[in-house]
Design an enzyme around this catalytic site. Structure first.
Site, PDB file in Angstrom:
ATOM      1  N   ARG A  83       0.741  -1.180  -0.045  1.00 14.51           N
ATOM      2  CA  ARG A  83      -0.199  -0.206   0.254  1.00 14.51           C
ATOM      3  C   ARG A  83       0.800   1.369   0.188  1.00 14.51           C
ATOM      4  O   ARG A  83       1.645   1.263   0.574  1.00 14.51           O
ATOM      5  CB  ARG A  83      -0.940   0.011   1.364  1.00 14.51           C
ATOM      6  CG  ARG A  83      -1.685   1.303   1.696  1.00 14.51           C
ATOM      7  CD  ARG A  83      -2.912   1.609   0.877  1.00 14.51           C
ATOM      8  NE  ARG A  83      -3.189   2.801   1.013  1.00 14.51           N
ATOM      9  CZ  ARG A  83      -4.225   3.164   1.778  1.00 14.51           C
ATOM     10  NH1 ARG A  83      -4.827   2.516   2.707  1.00 14.51           N
ATOM     11  NH2 ARG A  83      -4.789   4.587   1.859  1.00 14.51           N
ATOM     12  N   ARG A  92      -5.212   2.202  -4.510  1.00  7.74           N
ATOM     13  CA  ARG A  92      -4.461   1.486  -3.459  1.00  7.74           C
ATOM     14  C   ARG A  92      -4.640   0.055  -3.740  1.00  7.74           C
ATOM     15  O   ARG A  92      -5.550  -0.520  -4.216  1.00  7.74           O
ATOM     16  CB  ARG A  92      -5.211   1.665  -2.053  1.00  7.74           C
ATOM     17  CG  ARG A  92      -6.344   1.434  -1.763  1.00  7.74           C
ATOM     18  CD  ARG A  92      -7.239   2.133  -0.978  1.00  7.74           C
ATOM     19  NE  ARG A  92      -7.236   3.526  -1.366  1.00  7.74           N
ATOM     20  CZ  ARG A  92      -8.053   4.361  -0.734  1.00  7.74           C
ATOM     21  NH1 ARG A  92      -8.398   4.090   0.521  1.00  7.74           N
ATOM     22  NH2 ARG A  92      -8.038   5.640  -1.205  1.00  7.74           N
ATOM     23  N   ASP A  95      -6.869  -1.570   1.497  1.00 12.57           N
ATOM     24  CA  ASP A  95      -7.132  -0.442   2.297  1.00 12.57           C
ATOM     25  C   ASP A  95      -7.915  -1.300   3.515  1.00 12.57           C
ATOM     26  O   ASP A  95      -8.839  -2.000   3.060  1.00 12.57           O
ATOM     27  CB  ASP A  95      -7.983   0.522   1.878  1.00 12.57           C
ATOM     28  CG  ASP A  95      -8.205   1.568   2.705  1.00 12.57           C
ATOM     29  OD1 ASP A  95      -7.223   2.095   3.801  1.00 12.57           O
ATOM     30  OD2 ASP A  95      -9.530   2.454   2.757  1.00 12.57           O
ATOM     31  N   ASP A  97      -9.730  -0.735   6.862  1.00 17.13           N
ATOM     32  CA  ASP A  97     -10.154   0.358   8.204  1.00 17.13           C
ATOM     33  C   ASP A  97     -11.095  -0.513   9.284  1.00 17.13           C
ATOM     34  O   ASP A  97     -11.980  -1.209   8.756  1.00 17.13           O
ATOM     35  CB  ASP A  97     -11.102   1.585   7.247  1.00 17.13           C
ATOM     36  CG  ASP A  97     -10.358   2.260   6.263  1.00 17.13           C
ATOM     37  OD1 ASP A  97      -9.203   2.621   6.763  1.00 17.13           O
ATOM     38  OD2 ASP A  97     -11.062   2.906   5.446  1.00 17.13           O
TER      39      ASP A  97
END
Length: 162
Positions: A83, A92, A95, A97
């Site tokens: 990344r 990207r 990712d 989160d």
């Protein structure tokens, strides 16, 4: 054990393989149990729109890690999968989160939970609510650009294991 939901997304390279590798790294961590995964959704980019569509999913995990330790693991997985943080909301490889961590609210320099923009993003809420409809206190934003891409019969099927 701590109960957490993660959002995963990829729009560079082999998007499906990136998601599989990230989920595999999560399953291999001794302090993380991947309880379930959502379907995959192909989504149009948000923010910086001059890029390829994303594949997005949500993952429900149970972990002995603290929220900040989990954040460290998520960032380590992002690094392992190359990344690069060049353009905000830009392309990207992967990712990860943290969307929710137990019922906790936290706002530190490194981590805000619940994720501060998840209620604005259909590509986050649709897979999250698929895993846990009881979280349905959210009003879904416009679903434009979010299409069901593929559904798997469990984590093993997703990872390609028998």
């Amino acid at each position: 054990m701590n109960d957490s939901y993660l959002s995963l997304g990829s729009n560079m390279g082999d998007r499906l393989d990136m998601l599989k590798q990230a989920v595999r790294y999560l399953t291999e961590h001794p302090a993380i149990e991947v309880a379930e995964i959502s379907s995959l959704y192909e989504t149009e980019p948000v923010g910086f729109t001059d890029q390829h569509p994303f594949l997005n999913m949500a993952v429900h995990i149970n972990t002995a890690l603290s929220a900040h330790e989990l954040l460290d693991i998520c960032q380590e997985i992002e690094q392992r999968l190359d990344r690069k943080r060049i353009i905000r909301w830009g392309p990207r490889t992967i990712d990860l989160d943290i969307l929710l961590f137990n019922q906790e609210n936290m706002n530190t320099e490194r981590l805000v939970v619940p994720h501060p923009r998840m209620h604005e993003r259909a590509f986050v809420l649709i897979p999250l609510l698929e895993l846990n409809p009881a979280l349905g206190d959210f009003e879904l934003p416009a679903q434009q650009g979010v299409q069901l891409w593929k559904t798997y019969d469990g984590i093993d099927a997703f990872l390609g294991e028998s």
